[in-house]
Design an enzyme around this catalytic site. Structure first.
Site, PDB file in Angstrom:
ATOM      1  N   ARG A   1     -10.957 -14.530  -6.514  1.00 37.42           N
ATOM      2  CA  ARG A   1     -10.002 -15.416  -7.172  1.00 37.42           C
ATOM      3  C   ARG A   1      -9.950 -15.064  -8.652  1.00 37.42           C
ATOM      4  NH1 ARG A   1      -8.462 -16.218  -2.901  1.00 37.42           N
ATOM      5  NH2 ARG A   1      -8.166 -18.138  -1.720  1.00 37.42           N
TER       6      ARG A   1
ATOM      7  N   GLU B   1      -0.087 -11.694 -16.780  1.00 33.07           N
ATOM      8  CA  GLU B   1       0.283 -11.190 -18.101  1.00 33.07           C
ATOM      9  C   GLU B   1      -0.947 -10.856 -18.940  1.00 33.07           C
ATOM     10  OE1 GLU B   1       3.098  -9.852 -20.775  1.00 33.07           O
ATOM     11  OE2 GLU B   1       3.459 -10.664 -18.772  1.00 33.07           O
TER      12      GLU B   1
ATOM     13  N   HIS C   1      -2.687  -7.465  -5.391  1.00 34.78           N
ATOM     14  CA  HIS C   1      -3.139  -8.373  -4.328  1.00 34.78           C
ATOM     15  C   HIS C   1      -3.077  -7.704  -2.957  1.00 34.78           C
ATOM     16  CE1 HIS C   1      -3.330 -12.855  -2.936  1.00 34.78           C
ATOM     17  NE2 HIS C   1      -4.493 -12.221  -2.827  1.00 34.78           N
TER      18      HIS C   1
END
Length: 399
Positions: A239, A267, A280
């Site tokens: 995460r 960002e 991802h």
């Protein structure tokens, strides 16, 4: 409080594209797949954000085809007696492979080197000379003989640890909540860190495989970076919020952290020096998506047809071999004498209990009772309503 009686034909709704092999689990006359249904019996979801969805009284279960359930309002589901499943381990091999790939590729500066070579397009015959002259800037280091710290030794972490040993790395593991099953599968050559600080201080590479909780949020920060070796590489395929990004940017700039490889670009990450942002891709393999879909579907089917629960994040795991007779399942508060009240209601209907199991999880518990009598029809008239009126009962089903 809801009272739910299983219909002969169950409706399954999907909120994301789910592998066909998973949906084929429901390929019989007892199920229908209807993604437009407003009253499904169960939902299969991947990453769709469900926090704004209102659930109907018909909904019995939600299965996440993956491990994380941050996109599902678990507390709300618990209050309404809706089981939430996930699929731990189904995507473990996929994540393990990308962790080890990234470990080696980043250590050899492969990502930066490939990006640089692509800028030479148009140089024609000069490319070979330019490559030989420029490759020095991408000299890396080998992982053999280095120490990998693995935080979290669940399905993914254990695979990473074991395979890193086969790559001739030294491996330190930290997991205060390691399960018995994982311990059996973990190589005895994985060194145990008694504290996470011990792992931080002795690792050349650190990979993290823990859920996001209040305790783990921002666990990588200025204080923990100060314990680590200079030029440590950190891999985060769990995460993004596990990392304090402001502190990570500073640590990368100073060289305290040599590389930050993350599957969660944003960002801030894209502006970091020596960050390797990956889009991802951790569980994005055809095999992983199929494994997750099949596992999610099978868990839903087992619950809908038999009331058995495995891999729930909000209900206790509980199961009984199904005999085909009437089965009563009750989700209720974990308070004294609740089981007694339920069994008393059953006996008041002159029904014999053939078998039962009660399991608790925190403030709630789940009880399965098999009725020994031959009972005609799909329901036992009045019993479901009677039990549902008991204070502390959340949901009732008769199968």
């Amino acid at each position: 409080m809801s009272t739910l009686t299983l219909e002969k034909v169950k409706t399954i709704k999907t909120l994301n594209s789910i592998a066909e092999s998973g949906l084929n689990v429901f390929n019989n006359d007892h199920y229908t797949i209807d993604n437009d249904s407003e009253n499904p019996d169960a939902i299969i979801v991947r990453s769709f954000n469900m926090h704004s969805i209102e659930f109907n009284n018909q909904l019995k279960a939600i299965a996440r085809a993956g491990a994380g359930v941050n996109n599902i309002p678990v507390d709300k589901c618990t209050e309404q007696g809706i089981v939430v499943f996930n699929t731990p381990g189904a995507n473990a091999n996929a994540v393990k492979e990308i962790v080890l790939t990234s470990l080696m590729a980043s250590s050899r500066n492969l990502f930066a080197g490939v990006s640089w070579v692509k800028t030479l397009a148009g140089e024609g015959e000069q490319i070979s000379k330019l490559v030989e002259a420029g490759k020095k800037q991408f000299v890396g280091k080998e992982i053999k003989g280095k120490t990998l710290g693995v935080i979290g030794l669940g399905a993914i972490g254990a695979l990473v640890a074991n395979d890193a040993l086969d790559l001739d790395m030294d491996v330190i593991g930290f997991d205060p909540f390691i399960s018995v099953d994982t311990a059996w599968n973990l190589s005895r050559n994985v060194q145990r860190a008694m504290t996470i600080e011990q792992l931080f201080a002795n690792s050349d590479y650190i990979t993290v495989h823990v859920p996001l909780t209040e305790d783990t949020r921002g666990m990588f920060n200025e204080a923990t970076f100060s314990i680590m070796k200079h030029d440590v590489h950190i891999l985060n395929f769990s995460r993004g919020e596990l990392v304090n990004e402001k502190d990570m940017a500073a640590a990368l700039e100073s060289g305290r952290v040599g590389k930050y490889i993350t599957d969660f670009p944003n960002e801030n990450v894209l502006k970091m020096k020596n960050a390797v942002p990956i889009p991802h891709l951790g569980a994005s393999t055809n095999e992983s998506e199929e494994n997750c879909a099949i596992m999610a579907a099978r868990q839903l089917k087992e619950f809908l047809e038999k009331g058995n629960i495995k891999n729930s994040v909000n209900f206790p795991n509980a199961s009984l071999p199904y005999t085909g007779k009437r089965r009563l399942t009750v989700f209720h508060q974990n308070v004294p004498n609740m089981v007694g009240k339920i069994t008393s209601a059953v006996s008041n209907y002159h029904l014999n209990i053939a078998d039962m199991v009660n399991r608790s999880r925190g403030d709630y518990a789940y009880t399965i009772i098999d009725i020994d009598n031959k009972v005609n029809g799909d329901i036992i008239p009045g019993l479901e309503e009677k039990i549902s009126q008991t204070e502390g009962v959340v949901s009732v089903r008769i199968i």
